[in-house]
Design a protein around this motif. Structure first.
Motif, short mmCIF file in Angstrom:
data_model
loop_
_atom_site.label_atom_id
_atom_site.label_comp_id
_atom_site.label_asym_id
_atom_site.label_seq_id
_atom_site.Cartn_x
_atom_site.Cartn_y
_atom_site.Cartn_z
N ASN A 25 -0.90 6.11 -6.63
CA ASN A 25 -1.26 5.70 -7.98
C ASN A 25 -2.53 4.86 -7.93
O ASN A 25 -2.51 3.67 -8.19
N ARG A 26 -3.65 5.48 -7.60
CA ARG A 26 -4.91 4.77 -7.41
C ARG A 26 -5.54 4.30 -8.73
O ARG A 26 -6.44 3.49 -8.72
N GLU A 39 0.82 -1.22 0.00
CA GLU A 39 0.00 0.00 0.00
C GLU A 39 0.85 1.26 0.00
O GLU A 39 0.57 2.21 -0.72
N SER A 94 -3.96 2.64 -11.01
CA SER A 94 -3.31 1.39 -11.39
C SER A 94 -3.84 0.25 -10.52
O SER A 94 -4.00 0.42 -9.31
N ILE A 117 -2.21 -2.33 -9.70
CA ILE A 117 -1.07 -3.08 -9.17
C ILE A 117 -1.24 -3.39 -7.68
O ILE A 117 -1.03 -4.52 -7.25
N ALA A 118 -1.61 -2.40 -6.88
CA ALA A 118 -1.75 -2.64 -5.44
C ALA A 118 -2.78 -3.72 -5.16
O ALA A 118 -2.54 -4.63 -4.36
N GLU A 175 -1.37 -7.13 -6.22
CA GLU A 175 -0.34 -7.60 -5.29
C GLU A 175 -0.94 -8.01 -3.95
O GLU A 175 -0.52 -8.99 -3.35
N THR A 229 3.85 1.63 -1.15
CA THR A 229 4.54 1.76 -2.44
C THR A 229 3.62 2.33 -3.51
O THR A 229 4.05 3.11 -4.36
N HIS A 230 2.34 1.96 -3.46
CA HIS A 230 1.42 2.33 -4.53
C HIS A 230 0.36 3.34 -4.10
O HIS A 230 -0.61 3.56 -4.83
N GLN A 231 0.54 4.00 -2.97
CA GLN A 231 -0.51 4.84 -2.40
C GLN A 231 -0.91 6.04 -3.26
O GLN A 231 -2.02 6.53 -3.16
#
Length: 66
Positions: A42-43, A36, A45, A47-48, A51, A38-40
């Motif tokens: 970039n909503r 979370e 995408s 990816i989170a 993963e 790492t990708h917070q």
């Protein structure tokens, strides 16, 4: 990457989990937190979500195996 041992957010999550659901793996919580964090920002995408789904599937599979 930041040192997770000094992260107040992670400490709060781990403390809450220990209090509310002590059987939940701290490793699972930390791994989900890292995803979370790492990708917070970039909503848009997926990816989170992907993963996290994979992490949970691995956790459930490992739990089923013993």
């Amino acid at each position: 990457m930041t040192d997770n041992s000094q992260d107040m957010g992670l400490k709060a999550l781990l403390g809450s989990a220990e209090e509310l659901e002590p059987t939940l793996s701290p490793g699972l919580i930390e791994a989900a937190y890292v995803i979370e964090r790492t990708h917070q920002f970039n909503r848009e995408s997926p990816i989170a979500s992907q993963e996290l789904g994979k992490l949970i599937e691995e956790y459930i599979g490992a739990d089923d195996q013993g």
